[in-house]
Motif scaffolding. Structure first.
Motif, mmCIF file in Angstrom:
data_model
loop_
_atom_site.group_PDB
_atom_site.id
_atom_site.type_symbol
_atom_site.label_atom_id
_atom_site.label_comp_id
_atom_site.label_asym_id
_atom_site.label_seq_id
_atom_site.Cartn_x
_atom_site.Cartn_y
_atom_site.Cartn_z
ATOM 1 N N ASP A 44 29.208 43.820 44.413
ATOM 2 C CA ASP A 44 27.926 44.002 43.726
ATOM 3 C C ASP A 44 27.968 43.544 42.273
ATOM 4 O O ASP A 44 26.965 43.670 41.562
ATOM 5 C CB ASP A 44 27.509 45.473 43.783
ATOM 6 N N CYS A 45 29.092 43.036 41.826
ATOM 7 C CA CYS A 45 29.228 42.580 40.436
ATOM 8 C C CYS A 45 28.925 41.087 40.360
ATOM 9 O O CYS A 45 29.589 40.281 41.018
ATOM 10 C CB CYS A 45 30.639 42.840 39.916
ATOM 11 N N GLN A 46 27.952 40.736 39.555
ATOM 12 C CA GLN A 46 27.651 39.321 39.387
ATOM 13 C C GLN A 46 28.725 38.617 38.562
ATOM 14 O O GLN A 46 28.915 37.407 38.692
ATOM 15 C CB GLN A 46 26.285 39.151 38.725
ATOM 16 N N GLN A 47 29.435 39.387 37.720
ATOM 17 C CA GLN A 47 30.440 38.795 36.851
ATOM 18 C C GLN A 47 31.610 39.751 36.688
ATOM 19 O O GLN A 47 31.428 40.964 36.602
ATOM 20 C CB GLN A 47 29.841 38.489 35.469
ATOM 21 N N VAL A 48 32.828 39.210 36.675
ATOM 22 C CA VAL A 48 34.024 39.975 36.336
ATOM 23 C C VAL A 48 34.823 39.164 35.324
ATOM 24 O O VAL A 48 34.734 37.931 35.285
ATOM 25 C CB VAL A 48 34.904 40.278 37.571
ATOM 26 N N THR A 49 35.579 39.861 34.489
ATOM 27 C CA THR A 49 36.506 39.194 33.574
ATOM 28 C C THR A 49 37.913 39.395 34.106
ATOM 29 O O THR A 49 38.323 40.528 34.373
ATOM 30 C CB THR A 49 36.388 39.764 32.150
ATOM 31 N N LEU A 50 38.644 38.306 34.263
ATOM 32 C CA LEU A 50 39.979 38.348 34.848
ATOM 33 C C LEU A 50 41.009 37.941 33.799
ATOM 34 O O LEU A 50 41.007 36.807 33.321
ATOM 35 C CB LEU A 50 40.055 37.415 36.058
ATOM 36 N N VAL A 51 41.876 38.891 33.429
ATOM 37 C CA VAL A 51 42.964 38.625 32.489
ATOM 38 C C VAL A 51 44.203 38.266 33.299
ATOM 39 O O VAL A 51 44.619 39.030 34.177
ATOM 40 C CB VAL A 51 43.245 39.852 31.599
ATOM 41 N N LEU A 52 44.810 37.125 33.001
ATOM 42 C CA LEU A 52 45.945 36.648 33.788
ATOM 43 C C LEU A 52 46.785 35.691 32.957
ATOM 44 O O LEU A 52 46.368 35.260 31.882
ATOM 45 C CB LEU A 52 45.469 35.969 35.069
ATOM 46 N N ASP A 53 47.977 35.382 33.457
ATOM 47 C CA ASP A 53 48.850 34.486 32.705
ATOM 48 C C ASP A 53 48.625 33.038 33.129
ATOM 49 O O ASP A 53 47.791 32.738 33.979
ATOM 50 C CB ASP A 53 50.322 34.894 32.832
ATOM 51 N N ASN A 54 49.408 32.151 32.526
ATOM 52 C CA ASN A 54 49.162 30.714 32.661
ATOM 53 C C ASN A 54 49.951 30.051 33.782
ATOM 54 O O ASN A 54 50.334 28.889 33.654
ATOM 55 C CB ASN A 54 49.497 30.018 31.336
ATOM 56 N N LEU A 55 50.187 30.746 34.883
ATOM 57 C CA LEU A 55 50.851 30.098 36.012
ATOM 58 C C LEU A 55 50.011 28.929 36.523
ATOM 59 O O LEU A 55 48.778 28.977 36.493
ATOM 60 C CB LEU A 55 51.059 31.098 37.148
ATOM 61 N N ASN A 56 50.685 27.906 37.028
ATOM 62 C CA ASN A 56 49.944 26.729 37.495
ATOM 63 C C ASN A 56 49.174 26.987 38.784
ATOM 64 O O ASN A 56 48.422 26.131 39.249
ATOM 65 C CB ASN A 56 50.891 25.537 37.678
ATOM 66 N N THR A 57 49.354 28.164 39.378
ATOM 67 C CA THR A 57 48.573 28.527 40.566
ATOM 68 C C THR A 57 47.278 29.244 40.199
ATOM 69 O O THR A 57 46.398 29.399 41.049
ATOM 70 C CB THR A 57 49.395 29.435 41.498
ATOM 71 N N HIS A 58 47.156 29.678 38.961
ATOM 72 C CA HIS A 58 45.989 30.457 38.532
ATOM 73 C C HIS A 58 44.918 29.531 37.963
ATOM 74 O O HIS A 58 44.645 29.535 36.763
ATOM 75 C CB HIS A 58 46.397 31.490 37.475
#
Length: 229
Positions: free
Chosen positions: A118-132
């Motif tokens: 039901d969320c139109q937007q989420v903020t995703l904090v993550l590291d700089n892996l080349n898979t992300h």
């Protein structure tokens, strides 16, 4: 020869504009008040060795603890995916046999389709892996579907050598100590059961994470990381 203890750290670079720019973006994200319609989610990954018993352990009794044979059998590796919503106290730990771009995109999409449907937007904090990457969704889904997922995510990347800013890394550390350290887990399904049970039990306690480090404080305490203007 004198023995010396060595601590291994993620040492941030000094006088690095890119590092502090990413760091301040992460800290500013953590300062936001809780918003159920636009939650802040942190994610991290961790490889784990699967280790099988070669002999049936002897269960603990009144006169001795559980006895496990010193021999063991390596049974491949797995990857744990940790998602944590710091302010609500929610976390979810899952496991896969590998951690490719497609695996990562599947894990994120699963959360968007269930808990955050039901969320139109989420903020995703993550590291700089080349898979992300946003492109990972395009490797898994048709373009229209991939774009729909990507549009719902605001990506906030921790700086290189700054993974300690990711709350999900702290959750992974806690889970490892409380659930996996000193134990042998030999099968992927067993690993999923164990970390899933840990997630459920910890979620019941509603233990959230309140990041105390704010931008103004970082500019003082971590001044060595900032360029000398």
């Amino acid at each position: 020869m004198t023995k010396r203890m060595i601590d291994y750290w993620v040492i941030p670079p000094e006088n690095d504009a890119e590092f502090v720019a990413c760091m301040e973006e992460v800290l500013e994200t953590y300062e936001r008040p809780y918003d159920a319609d636009h939650p802040v989610i942190c994610m991290d990954e961790q490889p784990v060795q699967l280790i099988k018993e070669t002999r049936q352990p002897i269960e603990a009794a009144k006169d001795h603890p559980k006895r496990v044979d010193y021999e063991y059998e390596r049974n491949g590796t797995a990857s744990i995916f940790m998602f944590s919503e710091p302010l609500s106290g929610f976390r979810q730990a899952t496991a896969r046999s590998q951690r490719t771009k497609v695996d990562w995109a599947q894990e994120v999409a699963q959360l968007l389709d269930t808990r955050y449907a039901d969320c139109q937007q989420v903020t995703l904090v993550l590291d700089n892996l080349n898979t992300h990457t946003k492109g990972a969704f395009y490797e898994l889904f048709e373009p229209a579907v991939a774009r729909a997922y990507v549009k719902r995510i605001t990506f906030v990347y921790t700086p290189k050598h700054g993974s300690w800013l990711n709350v999900a890394e702290c959750e992974l550390s806690a889970m490892t100590r409380q659930c996996l350290t000193g134990r042998r887990v030999g099968e992927l399904d067993e690993l999923r059961d164990e970390i899933g049970a840990w997630s459920d039990q910890t979620n019941q306690k509603q233990r959230g994470v309140d990041c105390q480090l704010q931008i103004d404080e970082a500019r003082t305490k971590l001044a060595r990381l900032y360029p000398k203007n």
